[in-house]
Design an enzyme around this catalytic site. Structure first.
Site, PDB file in Angstrom:
ATOM      1  CD1 TRP A  12      -2.613   1.545   2.265  1.00  0.00           C
ATOM      2  CD2 TRP A  12      -2.873   1.270   0.098  1.00  0.00           C
ATOM      3  NE1 TRP A  12      -3.788   2.420   1.798  1.00  0.00           N
ATOM      4  CE2 TRP A  12      -3.974   2.312   0.440  1.00  0.00           C
ATOM      5  CE3 TRP A  12      -2.838   1.094  -1.413  1.00  0.00           C
ATOM      6  CZ2 TRP A  12      -4.803   2.728  -0.169  1.00  0.00           C
ATOM      7  CZ3 TRP A  12      -3.919   1.630  -2.246  1.00  0.00           C
ATOM      8  CH2 TRP A  12      -4.530   2.708  -1.763  1.00  0.00           C
ATOM      9  CE1 TYR A  49       5.199  -6.680   0.754  1.00  0.00           C
ATOM     10  CE2 TYR A  49       7.299  -5.619   0.879  1.00  0.00           C
ATOM     11  CZ  TYR A  49       6.395  -6.614   1.430  1.00  0.00           C
ATOM     12  OH  TYR A  49       6.822  -6.930   2.568  1.00  0.00           O
ATOM     13  CG  PHE A  84       4.838  -4.240  12.147  1.00  0.00           C
ATOM     14  CD1 PHE A  84       5.401  -5.310  13.304  1.00  0.00           C
ATOM     15  CD2 PHE A  84       4.392  -4.603  10.895  1.00  0.00           C
ATOM     16  CE1 PHE A  84       5.037  -6.547  12.772  1.00  0.00           C
ATOM     17  CE2 PHE A  84       4.240  -6.106  10.717  1.00  0.00           C
ATOM     18  CZ  PHE A  84       4.817  -7.044  11.581  1.00  0.00           C
ATOM     19  CE  LYS A 107      -8.611   0.674   3.811  1.00  0.00           C
ATOM     20  NZ  LYS A 107      -9.094   0.031   2.274  1.00  0.00           N
ATOM     21  CE  LYS A 192     -10.674  -3.423   4.641  1.00  0.00           C
ATOM     22  NZ  LYS A 192      -9.832  -3.952   3.638  1.00  0.00           N
TER      23      LYS A 192
HETATM   24  N1  LIG Z   1      -2.358  -3.717   0.463  1.00  0.00           N
HETATM   25  C1  LIG Z   1      -3.428  -3.008   0.001  1.00  0.00           C
HETATM   26  O1  LIG Z   1      -3.924  -3.126  -1.130  1.00  0.00           O
HETATM   27  C2  LIG Z   1      -3.965  -2.116   0.834  1.00  0.00           C
HETATM   28  C3  LIG Z   1      -3.473  -2.066   2.261  1.00  0.00           C
HETATM   29  N2  LIG Z   1      -3.881  -1.346   3.178  1.00  0.00           N
HETATM   30  C4  LIG Z   1      -3.427  -1.175   4.509  1.00  0.00           C
HETATM   31  O2  LIG Z   1      -2.158  -0.741   4.754  1.00  0.00           O
HETATM   32  C5  LIG Z   1      -1.330  -1.226   5.633  1.00  0.00           C
HETATM   33  C6  LIG Z   1       0.108  -1.748   5.292  1.00  0.00           C
HETATM   34  O3  LIG Z   1      -0.387  -3.173   4.509  1.00  0.00           O
HETATM   35  P1  LIG Z   1       0.358  -3.562   3.243  1.00  0.00           P
HETATM   36  O4  LIG Z   1       1.142  -2.528   2.480  1.00  0.00           O
HETATM   37  O5  LIG Z   1      -0.722  -4.216   2.199  1.00  0.00           O
HETATM   38  O6  LIG Z   1       1.251  -4.693   3.827  1.00  0.00           O
HETATM   39  P2  LIG Z   1       2.026  -5.777   3.097  1.00  0.00           P
HETATM   40  O7  LIG Z   1       1.204  -6.994   3.242  1.00  0.00           O
HETATM   41  O8  LIG Z   1       2.103  -5.498   1.433  1.00  0.00           O
HETATM   42  O9  LIG Z   1       3.737  -5.655   3.637  1.00  0.00           O
HETATM   43  C7  LIG Z   1       3.854  -5.975   4.827  1.00  0.00           C
HETATM   44  C8  LIG Z   1       4.641  -4.871   5.414  1.00  0.00           C
HETATM   45  O10 LIG Z   1       4.686  -4.896   6.723  1.00  0.00           O
HETATM   46  C9  LIG Z   1       6.001  -4.838   6.914  1.00  0.00           C
HETATM   47  N3  LIG Z   1       6.503  -5.552   8.174  1.00  0.00           N
HETATM   48  C10 LIG Z   1       6.614  -6.792   8.361  1.00  0.00           C
HETATM   49  N4  LIG Z   1       7.036  -7.108   9.458  1.00  0.00           N
HETATM   50  C11 LIG Z   1       7.502  -6.064  10.004  1.00  0.00           C
HETATM   51  C12 LIG Z   1       8.202  -5.659  11.400  1.00  0.00           C
HETATM   52  N5  LIG Z   1       8.464  -6.679  12.247  1.00  0.00           N
HETATM   53  N6  LIG Z   1       8.345  -4.300  11.766  1.00  0.00           N
HETATM   54  C13 LIG Z   1       7.999  -3.466  10.764  1.00  0.00           C
HETATM   55  N7  LIG Z   1       7.328  -3.596   9.559  1.00  0.00           N
HETATM   56  C14 LIG Z   1       7.308  -4.814   9.035  1.00  0.00           C
HETATM   57  C15 LIG Z   1       6.679  -5.341   5.574  1.00  0.00           C
HETATM   58  O11 LIG Z   1       8.108  -4.866   5.797  1.00  0.00           O
HETATM   59  P3  LIG Z   1       9.385  -5.484   5.081  1.00  0.00           P
HETATM   60  O12 LIG Z   1       8.969  -5.322   3.512  1.00  0.00           O
HETATM   61  O13 LIG Z   1      10.467  -4.738   5.424  1.00  0.00           O
HETATM   62  O14 LIG Z   1       9.225  -6.912   5.468  1.00  0.00           O
HETATM   63  C16 LIG Z   1       5.998  -4.690   4.808  1.00  0.00           C
HETATM   64  O15 LIG Z   1       6.107  -3.210   4.880  1.00  0.00           O
HETATM   65  C17 LIG Z   1      -2.211  -2.244   6.375  1.00  0.00           C
HETATM   66  O16 LIG Z   1      -2.930  -1.938   7.413  1.00  0.00           O
HETATM   67  C18 LIG Z   1      -3.310  -2.898   5.178  1.00  0.00           C
HETATM   68  O17 LIG Z   1      -4.430  -3.090   5.982  1.00  0.00           O
HETATM   69  C19 LIG Z   1      -4.988  -0.513   2.995  1.00  0.00           C
HETATM   70  C20 LIG Z   1      -5.651  -0.441   1.802  1.00  0.00           C
HETATM   71  C21 LIG Z   1      -5.127  -1.375   0.523  1.00  0.00           C
HETATM   72  O1  LIG Z   2      -8.117  -2.613   2.298  1.00  0.00           O
HETATM   73  C1  LIG Z   2      -8.101  -3.200   1.321  1.00  0.00           C
HETATM   74  C2  LIG Z   2      -8.601  -3.004  -0.105  1.00  0.00           C
HETATM   75  O2  LIG Z   2      -9.556  -1.981   0.080  1.00  0.00           O
HETATM   76  C3  LIG Z   2      -6.783  -4.297   1.227  1.00  0.00           C
HETATM   77  O3  LIG Z   2      -7.385  -5.294   1.992  1.00  0.00           O
HETATM   78  P1  LIG Z   2      -6.602  -6.804   1.974  1.00  0.00           P
HETATM   79  O4  LIG Z   2      -5.498  -6.232   3.025  1.00  0.00           O
HETATM   80  O5  LIG Z   2      -7.257  -7.813   2.531  1.00  0.00           O
HETATM   81  O6  LIG Z   2      -5.791  -6.955   0.782  1.00  0.00           O
END
Ligand SMILES: NC(=O)C1=CN([C@@H]2O[C@H](COP(=O)(O)OP(=O)(O)OC[C@H]3O[C@@H](n4cnc5c(N)ncnc54)[C@H](OP(=O)(O)O)[C@@H]3O)[C@@H](O)[C@H]2O)C=CC1
Ligand SMILES: O=C(CO)COP(=O)(O)O
Length: 329
Positions: A12, A49, A84, A107, A192
């Site tokens: 994200w 990513y 985190f 989220k 959700k």
């Molecule tokens: N993905 C999406 O489409 C969407 C996500 N979100 C929200 O965004 C937020 C971030 O999720 P998202 O980007 O999907 O994450 P991802 O699942 O894509 O990636 C995981 C992230 O967590 C980090 N991480 C893992 N372990 C640790 C740790 N011990 N300490 C610090 N960081 C750590 C990883 O860092 P590293 O790479 O260094 O391991 C990486 O940045 C969440 O709250 C999600 O709900 C909201 C809308 C859409």
């Molecule tokens: O919030 C999201 C889409 O709006 C992402 O959901 P997921 O973390 O389940 O992929």
């Protein structure tokens, strides 16, 4: 030129960094791994990513020095998983954020404290909520990478802050609009994920679309009861920031939460599902926070309770979904 500090290196954060930098903002981008920073500087791609996205290095400035990234920015965008947030933000001095505007794209809730991310940031940095906002709406990072038409909502008690951030996001394929229901949007975004995870469990067990539609309909009622108990005010849950996000997460092939749930339904343990995913399903942590919060509120929440029993009390998914089935109309 607006100066943004993007905090987080996951999917994200990468999608938001693409939108904001391509719209002309300067994005200082903190990620925890020095190797990932160097890779991005060398190749213009985030290697783990959305690796197809190429960044303009005159607009993004990757770094693993959190203080330096934050100091230079007017806006902070938080995009690390909720589990985190404390680890990352507690490294910052309490006064660092005094004059900055903070947007959370997270989220999830702060585990253990069971509070929203905006409440944690307001408390930790002694900031008024009018300095804070949340990015919500049905939007998967993977579809941003593909430049598919998407809609975002910025929730904030400050209409000015919300509109200013919407302006930074709007482009050919992103529409953004402001709303003032910060708490409602944030709680629904947390919930959700639990529903999508449960929907994945049912799918993994072999339940079909007919059952999923009833699960999601019941979930809307569960969300309404819970959010109203915490923050009673009129809100139209059919808006895309609430229902839209529930639908995309419960149905999309891209959903981390649904994918994680699907593995649990197929018999994976929590540990093995987490290892296989290598991304974070917020719903796993959210179930515990919402379950604990609800010990005081006592709102009927059959779906959240079923997910809690499966994930934290090791009750068989088949048994829990069977019990849930009897509660639905
Ligand atoms: N993905 C999406 O489409 C969407 C996500 N979100 C929200 O965004 C937020 C971030 O999720 P998202 O980007 O999907 O994450 P991802 O699942 O894509 O990636 C995981 C992230 O967590 C980090 N991480 C893992 N372990 C640790 C740790 N011990 N300490 C610090 N960081 C750590 C990883 O860092 P590293 O790479 O260094 O391991 C990486 O940045 C969440 O709250 C999600 O709900 C909201 C809308 C859409
Ligand atoms: O919030 C999201 C889409 O709006 C992402 O959901 P997921 O973390 O389940 O992929």
């Amino acid at each position: 030129m607006e100066k943004i500090a993007m905090i987080g290196g996951g999917s994200w954060a990468t999608a938001l960094a693409k939108i904001l930098s391509e719209n002309g903002a300067r994005v200082g981008w903190w990620m925890r791994s020095k190797d990932d920073v160097q890779h991005l500087q060398r190749t213009r791609h985030n290697r783990r990513y959305l690796s197809s996205v190429a960044f303009d290095l005159t607009r993004i400035f990757p770094s693993s020095d959190l203080d330096a990234v934050v100091k230079e920015a007017d806006w902070l965008v938080l995009a690390v998983p909720a589990a985190f947030v404390k680890d990352v933000l507690d490294k910052l001095d309490r006064d660092t954020l005094r004059h900055k505007r903070i947007i959370t794209a997270i989220k999830g809730m702060i585990p253990g404290k069971n509070i929203l991310v905006t409440d944690y940031v307001a408390e930790r940095f002694r900031l008024p909520h009018a300095q804070l906002g949340v990015v919500a709406g049905p939007c998967h990072a993977e579809e941003v990478a593909l430049e598919k038409q998407s809609y975002l909502t910025i929730g904030s008690p400050s209409p000015e802050l919300a509109e200013d951030f919407c302006r930074l996001l709007r482009n050919r394929y992103v529409k953004a609009h402001p709303m003032d229901d910060l708490d409602g949007i944030e709680y629904c975004a947390v919930m959700k994920n639990i529903i999508a995870l449960t929907s994945g469990i049912a799918h993994g067990l072999g339940y079909g679309d007919n059952f999923q539609a009833v699960l999601v309909s019941n979930a809307v009622q569960e969300m309404r009861r819970f959010v109203h108990a915490l923050n009673p005010q009129p809100r139209d849950l059919s808006a895309s920031a609430y229902l839209g996000d529930l639908l995309v997460t419960a149905y999309s092939q891209f959903s981390r939460n649904r994918t994680f749930g699907n593995m649990i339904g197929r018999g994976y343990s929590v540990k093995s599902a987490q290892m296989e995913m290598n991304m974070v399903a917020e719903g796993y942590y959210a179930v515990k926070s919402i379950h604990e919060l609800n010990k005081k509120l006592l709102v009927p929440m059959p779906i959240t309770s079923a997910a809690y029993h499966i994930l934290y009390e090791k009750i068989s998914p088949a048994v829990e979904i069977e019990l849930l089935k009897e509660k639905f109309k």
